[in-house]
Each structure stands twice: as structure tokens, then as C-alpha cells.
Design a protein around this motif. Structure first.
Motif, PDB file in Angstrom:
ATOM      1  N   ILE A 183       0.842  -1.188   0.000  1.00  0.00           N
ATOM      2  CA  ILE A 183       0.000   0.000   0.000  1.00  0.00           C
ATOM      3  C   ILE A 183       0.883   1.247   0.000  1.00  0.00           C
ATOM      4  O   ILE A 183       1.771   1.388   0.830  1.00  0.00           O
ATOM      5  CB  ILE A 183      -0.928   0.005   1.224  1.00  0.00           C
ATOM      6  N   ARG A 184       0.642   2.107  -0.935  1.00  0.00           N
ATOM      7  CA  ARG A 184       1.460   3.309  -1.062  1.00  0.00           C
ATOM      8  C   ARG A 184       1.012   4.354  -0.040  1.00  0.00           C
ATOM      9  O   ARG A 184      -0.183   4.609   0.130  1.00  0.00           O
ATOM     10  CB  ARG A 184       1.344   3.891  -2.466  1.00  0.00           C
ATOM     11  N   GLU A 185       1.973   4.914   0.643  1.00  0.00           N
ATOM     12  CA  GLU A 185       1.707   5.994   1.583  1.00  0.00           C
ATOM     13  C   GLU A 185       2.152   7.308   0.927  1.00  0.00           C
ATOM     14  O   GLU A 185       3.334   7.577   0.776  1.00  0.00           O
ATOM     15  CB  GLU A 185       2.461   5.768   2.889  1.00  0.00           C
ATOM     16  N   VAL A 186       1.151   8.073   0.538  1.00  0.00           N
ATOM     17  CA  VAL A 186       1.414   9.302  -0.197  1.00  0.00           C
ATOM     18  C   VAL A 186       1.412  10.468   0.780  1.00  0.00           C
ATOM     19  O   VAL A 186       0.466  10.644   1.557  1.00  0.00           O
ATOM     20  CB  VAL A 186       0.366   9.523  -1.306  1.00  0.00           C
ATOM     21  N   GLY A 187       2.475  11.250   0.789  1.00  0.00           N
ATOM     22  CA  GLY A 187       2.539  12.452   1.600  1.00  0.00           C
ATOM     23  C   GLY A 187       2.220  13.674   0.766  1.00  0.00           C
ATOM     24  O   GLY A 187       2.786  13.875  -0.304  1.00  0.00           O
ATOM     25  N   PHE A 188       1.294  14.476   1.254  1.00  0.00           N
ATOM     26  CA  PHE A 188       0.814  15.618   0.490  1.00  0.00           C
ATOM     27  C   PHE A 188       1.437  16.937   0.956  1.00  0.00           C
ATOM     28  O   PHE A 188       0.994  17.994   0.520  1.00  0.00           O
ATOM     29  CB  PHE A 188      -0.709  15.724   0.603  1.00  0.00           C
ATOM     30  N   GLU A 189       2.436  16.885   1.832  1.00  0.00           N
ATOM     31  CA  GLU A 189       3.036  18.119   2.311  1.00  0.00           C
ATOM     32  C   GLU A 189       3.764  18.858   1.183  1.00  0.00           C
ATOM     33  O   GLU A 189       3.591  20.067   0.998  1.00  0.00           O
ATOM     34  CB  GLU A 189       4.017  17.810   3.449  1.00  0.00           C
ATOM     35  N   TYR A 190       4.562  18.122   0.428  1.00  0.00           N
ATOM     36  CA  TYR A 190       5.280  18.747  -0.678  1.00  0.00           C
ATOM     37  C   TYR A 190       4.309  19.270  -1.730  1.00  0.00           C
ATOM     38  O   TYR A 190       4.481  20.373  -2.264  1.00  0.00           O
ATOM     39  CB  TYR A 190       6.245  17.736  -1.295  1.00  0.00           C
ATOM     40  N   MET A 191       3.263  18.497  -2.024  1.00  0.00           N
ATOM     41  CA  MET A 191       2.286  18.924  -3.024  1.00  0.00           C
ATOM     42  C   MET A 191       1.546  20.181  -2.565  1.00  0.00           C
ATOM     43  O   MET A 191       1.298  21.100  -3.350  1.00  0.00           O
ATOM     44  CB  MET A 191       1.292  17.796  -3.295  1.00  0.00           C
ATOM     45  N   ASN A 192       1.222  20.233  -1.268  1.00  0.00           N
ATOM     46  CA  ASN A 192       0.542  21.424  -0.754  1.00  0.00           C
ATOM     47  C   ASN A 192       1.433  22.655  -0.846  1.00  0.00           C
ATOM     48  O   ASN A 192       0.972  23.750  -1.196  1.00  0.00           O
ATOM     49  CB  ASN A 192       0.118  21.184   0.694  1.00  0.00           C
ATOM     50  N   ARG A 193       2.729  22.492  -0.544  1.00  0.00           N
ATOM     51  CA  ARG A 193       3.636  23.622  -0.655  1.00  0.00           C
ATOM     52  C   ARG A 193       3.749  24.097  -2.096  1.00  0.00           C
ATOM     53  O   ARG A 193       3.774  25.306  -2.370  1.00  0.00           O
ATOM     54  CB  ARG A 193       5.017  23.234  -0.118  1.00  0.00           C
ATOM     55  N   GLU A 194       3.841  23.148  -3.028  1.00  0.00           N
ATOM     56  CA  GLU A 194       3.944  23.529  -4.433  1.00  0.00           C
ATOM     57  C   GLU A 194       2.684  24.246  -4.915  1.00  0.00           C
ATOM     58  O   GLU A 194       2.757  25.255  -5.622  1.00  0.00           O
ATOM     59  CB  GLU A 194       4.199  22.284  -5.292  1.00  0.00           C
ATOM     60  N   LEU A 195       1.510  23.742  -4.517  1.00  0.00           N
ATOM     61  CA  LEU A 195       0.267  24.384  -4.925  1.00  0.00           C
ATOM     62  C   LEU A 195       0.153  25.782  -4.335  1.00  0.00           C
ATOM     63  O   LEU A 195      -0.285  26.724  -5.003  1.00  0.00           O
ATOM     64  CB  LEU A 195      -0.925  23.520  -4.493  1.00  0.00           C
ATOM     65  N   LEU A 196       0.564  25.920  -3.060  1.00  0.00           N
ATOM     66  CA  LEU A 196       0.511  27.230  -2.431  1.00  0.00           C
ATOM     67  C   LEU A 196       1.453  28.216  -3.113  1.00  0.00           C
ATOM     68  O   LEU A 196       1.094  29.374  -3.365  1.00  0.00           O
ATOM     69  CB  LEU A 196       0.851  27.091  -0.943  1.00  0.00           C
ATOM     70  N   TRP A 197       2.661  27.760  -3.417  1.00  0.00           N
ATOM     71  CA  TRP A 197       3.622  28.652  -4.062  1.00  0.00           C
ATOM     72  C   TRP A 197       3.162  29.045  -5.457  1.00  0.00           C
ATOM     73  O   TRP A 197       3.283  30.204  -5.872  1.00  0.00           O
ATOM     74  CB  TRP A 197       4.989  27.990  -4.116  1.00  0.00           C
ATOM     75  N   HIS A 198       2.638  28.087  -6.229  1.00  0.00           N
ATOM     76  CA  HIS A 198       2.162  28.407  -7.575  1.00  0.00           C
ATOM     77  C   HIS A 198       0.986  29.380  -7.520  1.00  0.00           C
ATOM     78  O   HIS A 198       0.892  30.298  -8.351  1.00  0.00           O
ATOM     79  CB  HIS A 198       1.765  27.129  -8.311  1.00  0.00           C
ATOM     80  N   PHE A 203      -0.766  34.949  -8.350  1.00  0.00           N
ATOM     81  CA  PHE A 203      -1.355  36.172  -7.802  1.00  0.00           C
ATOM     82  C   PHE A 203      -0.429  37.367  -7.998  1.00  0.00           C
ATOM     83  O   PHE A 203      -0.867  38.467  -8.360  1.00  0.00           O
ATOM     84  CB  PHE A 203      -1.660  35.972  -6.320  1.00  0.00           C
ATOM     85  N   LEU A 204       0.876  37.155  -7.782  1.00  0.00           N
ATOM     86  CA  LEU A 204       1.828  38.238  -7.992  1.00  0.00           C
ATOM     87  C   LEU A 204       1.911  38.637  -9.462  1.00  0.00           C
ATOM     88  O   LEU A 204       2.008  39.822  -9.792  1.00  0.00           O
ATOM     89  CB  LEU A 204       3.206  37.816  -7.477  1.00  0.00           C
ATOM     90  N   ILE A 205       1.896  37.646 -10.345  1.00  0.00           N
ATOM     91  CA  ILE A 205       1.939  37.947 -11.779  1.00  0.00           C
ATOM     92  C   ILE A 205       0.723  38.766 -12.207  1.00  0.00           C
ATOM     93  O   ILE A 205       0.794  39.641 -13.078  1.00  0.00           O
ATOM     94  CB  ILE A 205       2.040  36.638 -12.584  1.00  0.00           C
ATOM     95  N   PHE A 206      -0.421  38.506 -11.583  1.00  0.00           N
ATOM     96  CA  PHE A 206      -1.622  39.279 -11.904  1.00  0.00           C
ATOM     97  C   PHE A 206      -1.604  40.666 -11.263  1.00  0.00           C
ATOM     98  O   PHE A 206      -2.095  41.636 -11.835  1.00  0.00           O
ATOM     99  CB  PHE A 206      -2.860  38.507 -11.431  1.00  0.00           C
ATOM    100  N   LEU A 207      -1.011  40.784 -10.065  1.00  0.00           N
ATOM    101  CA  LEU A 207      -1.088  42.039  -9.315  1.00  0.00           C
ATOM    102  C   LEU A 207      -0.022  43.050  -9.716  1.00  0.00           C
ATOM    103  O   LEU A 207      -0.294  44.254  -9.786  1.00  0.00           O
ATOM    104  CB  LEU A 207      -0.975  41.736  -7.815  1.00  0.00           C
TER     105      LEU A 207
END
Length: 305
Positions: A183-198, A203-207
Motif C-alpha cells: 500500500i502506497r503511503e502518499v505524503g501531500f506536504e510537498y504537493m501542498n507547498r507547491e500548490l501554495l507557491w504556484h 497572484f503576484l503575476i496578476f497584481l
């Protein structure tokens, strides 16, 4: 005991996407090997391999088959994905590798079939053998039936998840996992950081394009540097006239915008055309009109100060 056998059957099953990925990896490997091999003859006469291309390809694929399926019971793509072939005709529950005959027939069906198709195409394309119209038609019918059989087999594979190709179904070899799938144990911490940064970057590119950096800089400068003297006095104009408030150089065709600072004509005019709400970067005065420096103040006098 029965539950153990059921677990073994479950773990031996391979996902459909994994089997399709293995096929794509095999195709990519064949293209890579052929491109590397053809580059060896790059300096020779053009078209040297054109007459013997089907035979050369068959020899290369046979070489790969010898050290993959024949010796390891798996293709290169299957080895990468932890998959191997199993003899589905065997009545034993334990893993049974494909027999020698199955491996040989696999080579005949895959390598030999591809070689025969390419060679027949070259043969019937020859003008001297154009009279063999019936043979050519029969070959086209056989190839069409094989393609149709492959399509039907693929639809059945999508439903049942076994035998990704028609050759595997005819020979009775199917893909199984080499080791039980954990059973694969997937950690979403890295994915959450990437989504937050993107999201923050978008938002900065728009502002940022909506912010008038020059006007903001002028406001900050007006807050940090207190204003001294009357804004329209001639002495102040002469003192500040030693340099342009935008470029910092000796002002060329000095002009003023209604405050105590002097600008080059081209500097202030280009800035005003670029931004209608342009303000003085020193004091924050809005531009009402771009006027030349008063004639009473000569640049020689300014230089003497």
C-alpha cells in the motif's frame, strides 16, 4: 489457506495502466536503439541501410529479446515497472514462467510478424512484381484482420485487465507483479507547498502589472524627504538644475513640471506619455504641464552656483 491463495492472486494482478506503460516504454526503447544505431552510419553513403532496414531492425529486436524475455521473462518496460510474464496455461497456482516454446513463438509473432509486414510492403511496391495483385490483396486482408483482432483484444483488456496484446492472449502469457504490491503511503506536504507557491506566484503575476511602481516610488520619496523652500522660487530652480531628477545627468533642454525640480525634456516627456498620472519622483507633484525653464535663469548662472 484459501485466504492466503486469494491474497496471492490479488497481489499478482497488475494495473491496466502499468501494462500500457510497459508497452509504451518498449516502443520508446526500440526508437532509442534504432536512432543510436542509425547514427553510427551517419558518415556513410546516404541510403545505405534503406535496402536492409527490416532485417537490421529484426536483428536488433532479436538481440533485445534474447536478453530480456528469453532470459528474464520480462521486457525492459516490464522490468522497470516490476512486472514479468507468467504462463497462464499452467494449472499450478504458484508462479510459472513462460515455457521455451512460448518465448520462441513470442519472438516469431512480434519480431517475425513486423519483419514480414515491412518486407512484403517493399516487395509489392516493386514495379516488376505489380502483377501479384491477388497476393497483395490477400496480405492486406490478413493484416486488416490482425488489426481488427488487436482492437477487439484491447477492448476486452480494458474490461478484464488481462492480455494487453493479441500475441499475449494467443500464447497464453500474461503480466503479473514480481513482488507483492504494498500500500502506497502518499505524503501531500510537498504537493501542498507547491500548490501554495504556484497560487501565490500567479497572484503576484496578476497584481504587479496593476501597480504603478514609479508613482509609488515618488510617494515614498515625498514622505522620506521633507520639502524645503518655495516650490516655484528661481533660486531653488537654479540649485536643482544641476542635474535631471530622472536620469541624474546634466539636463538637456531643461524643463519643469511646476515644482522645484528640473528634468531633461526627453526624460519628462517620455515619462508623461507613458503614464498620464506621472508625478515628480522627488516631491510627488503631479504633472499639469511640461514647461521649459524660465528664460531669466540661464544655465551659465546655474553652473556658476
Amino acid at each position: 489457506m484459501a485466504s492466503r491463495e486469494e491474497n496471492m492472486k490479488r497481489t499478482s494482478r497488475v494495473l491496466r495502466i502499468s501494462q500500457l506503460d510497459a508497452l509504451e516504454l518498449n516502443k520508446a526503447l526500440e526508437q532509442l536503439v534504432w536512432s543510436q544505431f542509425s547514427q553510427c552510419f551517419h558518415g556513410f553513403k546516404p541510403g545505405l541501410l534503406a535496402h536492409f532496414e527490416p532485417e537490421v531492425k529484426a536483428f536488433l529486436w532479436l538481440f533485445l529479446w534474447r536478453f530480456t524475455i528469453y532470459s528474464k521473462n520480462a521486457t525492459v518496460g516490464q522490468s522497470v515497472l516490476n512486472i514479468q510474464y507468467k504462463n497462464d496455461f499452467s494449472p499450478k497456482l504458484r508462479y510459472q514462467p513462460p515455457s521455451k516454446n512460448q518465448k520462441l513463438w513470442y519472438a516469431v509473432c512480434t519480431i517475425g510478424g513486423t519483419w514480414l509486414e515491412e518486407r512484403c510492403y517493399d516487395l509489392f511496391r516493386n514495379r516488376h512484381l505489380a502483377s501479384f495483385g491477388k497476393a497483395r490483396q490477400c496480405v492486406n486482408i490478413v493484416v486488416g484482420l490482425l488489426k481488427l483482432g488487436g482492437l477487439i483484444n484491447f477492448l476486452i483488456f480494458l474490461q478484464r485487465g488481462k492480455f494487453a496484446t493479441l500475441t499475449e492472449r494467443l500464447l497464453g502469457i500474461r503480466s503479473v507483479s514480481c513482488k507483492p504490491q504494498n500500500i502506497r503511503e502518499v505524503g501531500f506536504e510537498y504537493m501542498n507547498r507547491e500548490l501554495l507557491w504556484h497560487g501565490f506566484a500567479e497572484f503576484l503575476i496578476f497584481l504587479l502589472p496593476l501597480i504603478n511602481i514609479q508613482k509609488l516610488k515618488a510617494k515614498l520619496s515625498s514622505w522620506c524627504i521633507p520639502l524645503t523652500g518655495a516650490p516655484n522660487s528661481d533660486n531653488t530652480l537654479a540649485t536643482s538644475g544641476k542635474q535631471c531628477s530622472l536620469c541624474g545627468e546634466w539636463p538637456t533642454m531643461p524643463h519643469t513640471i511646476g515644482c522645484e525640480h528640473i528634468f531633461c525634456y526627453y526624460c519628462v516627456k517620455s515619462s508623461f506619455l507613458f503614464d498620464v498620472y506621472f508625478t515628480c519622483p522627488k516631491c510627488g507633484t503631479e504633472v499639469h504641464s511640461v514647461q521649459p525653464l524660465k528664460s531669466g535663469i540661464e544655465m551659465s548662472e546655474v553652473n556658476a552656483l
